[in-house]
Design an enzyme around this catalytic site. Sequence first.
Site, PDB file in Angstrom:
ATOM      1  N   ASP A 194       1.847 -15.586 -30.546  1.00  0.00           N
ATOM      2  CA  ASP A 194       1.022 -16.461 -31.319  1.00  0.00           C
ATOM      3  C   ASP A 194      -0.398 -16.729 -31.007  1.00  0.00           C
ATOM      4  O   ASP A 194      -0.769 -16.237 -29.669  1.00  0.00           O
ATOM      5  CB  ASP A 194       1.554 -17.929 -31.279  1.00  0.00           C
ATOM      6  CG  ASP A 194       0.278 -19.039 -31.715  1.00  0.00           C
ATOM      7  OD1 ASP A 194       0.478 -18.504 -32.734  1.00  0.00           O
ATOM      8  OD2 ASP A 194       1.422 -20.051 -32.026  1.00  0.00           O
ATOM      9  N   HIS A 212       2.565 -14.492 -42.953  1.00  0.00           N
ATOM     10  CA  HIS A 212       2.117 -15.486 -42.104  1.00  0.00           C
ATOM     11  C   HIS A 212       0.342 -15.139 -42.215  1.00  0.00           C
ATOM     12  O   HIS A 212      -0.580 -15.591 -42.422  1.00  0.00           O
ATOM     13  CB  HIS A 212       2.714 -16.309 -41.416  1.00  0.00           C
ATOM     14  CG  HIS A 212       1.989 -17.286 -40.684  1.00  0.00           C
ATOM     15  ND1 HIS A 212       1.701 -18.754 -41.499  1.00  0.00           N
ATOM     16  CD2 HIS A 212       1.327 -17.196 -39.400  1.00  0.00           C
ATOM     17  CE1 HIS A 212       1.188 -19.402 -40.021  1.00  0.00           C
ATOM     18  NE2 HIS A 212       0.941 -18.341 -39.300  1.00  0.00           N
TER      19      HIS A 212
END
Length: 315
Positions: A151, A224
């Site tokens: 992330d 995403h």
Amino acid sequence: MPNDPIEPQAVYQPITRSAIFIVATLTPGAEHAATVRAWCADVAALVRSVGKRVPGGNLSCVCGFGTDAWDTLFGGPHPASLHAFREFGAGDRRAVATRGDLLLHIRAEHMDLCFELATQLIGRLGAAVTVVDEVHGFRYFDMRSMVGFVDGTENPVDREAVDFTIIGDEDLSFAGGSYVIVQKYLHDMTGWNELSVEAQERIIGRTKLSDIELDESIKPTCSHSSLTTLEEDGKEVKILRDNMPFGSPGKGEFGTYFIGYARSPAPIEQMLENMFVGRPPGNYDRLLDYSKAVTGSLFFVPSQALLEALAERNP
């Protein structure tokens, strides 16, 4: 920011191993508002006092205020882009708005530091606020999210981080400040783990093991990474994410706490619209088939000097 006379709060600090996110609402009444205003002058001193106990623990705290709280506590002037959180999407796929007047983003290498600072800060506020959400986050292996992918890979760093997160002369009264949006996501890990690694990679837009972005020829436009990449005048517009996994295996709760900083809420809102509505509409982020947003709030983060000066405001 050695050449900038306005010192921001600890917005672009290095990502730590632990974090506590607290969202609270104000208790009505002039006495309670006065308590919160006075508390603004104490935040930095409390961070220093607790942090001294573990040198190298990288303890920091960012404090933000929602639009209604700003008006109640401090009156005018009002940060130019501070408004209520904007909802996007519909039905089960919706970026919901939830009430939040005060945000505390506490970070450190050790959870005991975060815990002690949170205790001191909330203790000083007492009955003046009600905590409506508290999440204890942790670093997951090599910066992995709960769904197993790295992330924050494209986070801006150094001067670029300042440029994308800290308000400048576009709103001089609030220069050195920032905006932050927070959302708590809960994941359907059973459904997610039933997918093949290849299917997961197409949803995220990156390889799972090596964290390499998929080639544009094979990366779906609904991935995403595709929908959260913004360009303006041929240049990428970035935000600073400091997301943290959280969960309770015994309760079957597995989540990601999203926190995004920017010098305007507009790019984060555009990313959310792309995710929940789609770009074009209907081409939504397929990660949302396995992740549900259960909170959503927008806050303004004043500069360090302004935070302390707010103690003297009286609307």
